[in-house]
Design a protein around this motif. Structure first.
Motif, short mmCIF file in Angstrom:
data_model
loop_
_atom_site.label_atom_id
_atom_site.label_comp_id
_atom_site.label_asym_id
_atom_site.label_seq_id
_atom_site.Cartn_x
_atom_site.Cartn_y
_atom_site.Cartn_z
N LEU A 114 57.80 31.84 -51.59
CA LEU A 114 56.27 31.77 -51.81
C LEU A 114 55.82 32.67 -50.60
N PHE A 115 54.61 33.32 -51.33
CA PHE A 115 53.98 34.12 -50.11
C PHE A 115 52.63 33.83 -49.84
N PRO A 116 52.23 34.11 -48.52
CA PRO A 116 51.02 33.65 -47.96
C PRO A 116 49.69 34.28 -48.52
N SER A 137 34.48 33.70 -53.68
CA SER A 137 35.97 33.51 -53.38
C SER A 137 36.82 34.56 -53.25
N ILE A 138 37.35 34.65 -52.12
CA ILE A 138 38.29 35.78 -51.91
C ILE A 138 39.91 35.40 -51.25
N GLY A 139 40.85 36.12 -51.89
CA GLY A 139 42.22 35.70 -51.73
C GLY A 139 42.58 36.95 -50.97
N LEU A 140 43.42 36.92 -49.87
CA LEU A 140 44.12 38.09 -49.33
C LEU A 140 45.68 37.56 -49.12
N GLN A 141 46.59 38.42 -49.72
CA GLN A 141 47.82 38.38 -49.60
C GLN A 141 48.32 38.74 -48.32
N LEU A 142 49.05 38.04 -47.44
CA LEU A 142 48.98 38.25 -45.91
C LEU A 142 50.43 38.95 -45.83
N ILE A 143 51.03 39.58 -46.75
CA ILE A 143 52.42 40.43 -46.67
C ILE A 143 51.88 41.85 -47.08
N ASN A 144 51.53 41.95 -48.16
CA ASN A 144 50.99 43.48 -48.42
C ASN A 144 49.76 43.96 -48.51
N SER A 172 56.98 34.59 -43.88
CA SER A 172 56.21 34.56 -42.93
C SER A 172 55.07 35.59 -43.07
N PRO A 173 53.89 35.48 -42.70
CA PRO A 173 52.93 36.46 -42.71
C PRO A 173 53.04 37.62 -41.85
N ILE A 174 52.70 38.84 -42.44
CA ILE A 174 52.88 40.04 -41.72
C ILE A 174 51.59 40.42 -40.99
N ILE A 175 50.25 40.10 -41.96
CA ILE A 175 49.14 40.24 -41.30
C ILE A 175 48.60 38.44 -40.79
N LYS A 176 48.01 38.61 -39.77
CA LYS A 176 47.83 37.48 -39.05
C LYS A 176 46.45 36.94 -39.69
#
Length: 258
Positions: A114-116, A137-144, A172-176
């Motif tokens: 599961l991706f954050p 409403s905005i979603g940001l994937q914290l990996i890519n 685990s997120p790459i982007i904080k």
């Protein structure tokens, strides 16, 4: 923002709070409140105190919200950006449900990552001669770093829960999250920059006209009169000088399958 987006926001809000939506069509939404939502929105503390005192279950109210401007004269409550009811709803969200952490519900028996996603519901306020708000409403994937607009529309079709399903694990997120929030702000700044700002030009024009007119009436060397004039000029600037603000209403980390 288009009226349909406000309508969807209301749909999502009441659905998330387990209210029954008996009808939803063409900008008219019929909502049967739960007891919790009746207590939060309807300001009936004496009713609920009495009902509980006599040991009865009580009857939450049923409401009709109208977001379609052409139907604002229908029976129901006309709701729009800036209306007291919408301000009440956003205040309820900010006070009670500003942050969350949810996981996509999975039913398979295979190991699933599961991706954050950082999801932010933001209110953009335009202030000047006229006032206007819009919800984004905005979603940001914290990996890519992938970003998606109208994220709540996407989440509407995904089953979510507060605990992680069996056989699932999180990446685990790459982007904080803090850095992700700044990225979202940058996207919103770009969105605003691309808009027409005739409303701001019109507000500045009106402000300058009123200041010129005021100075015409204060032609004097009297120091006290200058002080009074400057105070009125400041009031005019506060009323007309255009500006735009962001205000996060709520958000959270949502873990989704790829």
């Amino acid at each position: 923002m288009a009226i349909e987006n406000l309508h969807n926001f209301l749909h999502d809000y009441f659905s998330a709070h387990h209210c029954t939506l008996s009808s939803d069509s063409d900008g008219v939404l019929h909502v049967q409140l739960t007891e919790e939502m009746d207590r939060a929105l309807m300001n009936r503390p004496f009713y609920w105190h009495y009902i509980k005192k006599i040991g009865q279950p009580g009857q939450p109210m049923e409401l009709t919200f109208i977001t379609n401007h052409s139907k604002r004269d229908n029976k129901g409550e006309w709701i729009h950006f800036g209306s007291p009811r919408l301000q009440q709803i956003t205040s309820h969200l900010k006070q009670n449900e500003q942050h969350t952490k949810l996981f996509q519900k999975m039913t398979n028996e295979q190991k699933t990552a599961l991706f954050p996603w950082l999801v932010i519901n933001m209110k953009i306020s335009y202030r000047g001669k006229q006032k206007r708000d819009e919800m984004v409403s905005i979603g940001l994937q914290l990996i890519n770093g992938a970003m998606q607009l109208d994220m709540m529309e996407t989440l509407k079709n995904i089953p979510l829960q507060t605990t992680i399903s069996d056989y699932c694990y999180t990446i685990s997120p790459i982007i904080k999250p803090k850095s992700g929030y700044y990225r979202i702000e940058k996207v919103l700044e770009g969105y605003i920059h691309e808009q027409s700002h005739d409303w701001a030009d019109d507000s500045i024009k009106t402000m300058n006209e009123e200041i010129s007119l005021l100075k015409h009436f204060y032609r004097t060397d009297d120091g006290d009169r200058d002080k009074e004039m400057n105070k009125e000029i400041e009031e005019i600037k506060n009323r007309y000088d255009p500006y735009i603000t962001f205000e996060p209403i709520n958000g959270g980390l949502i873990y989704l399958a790829q």
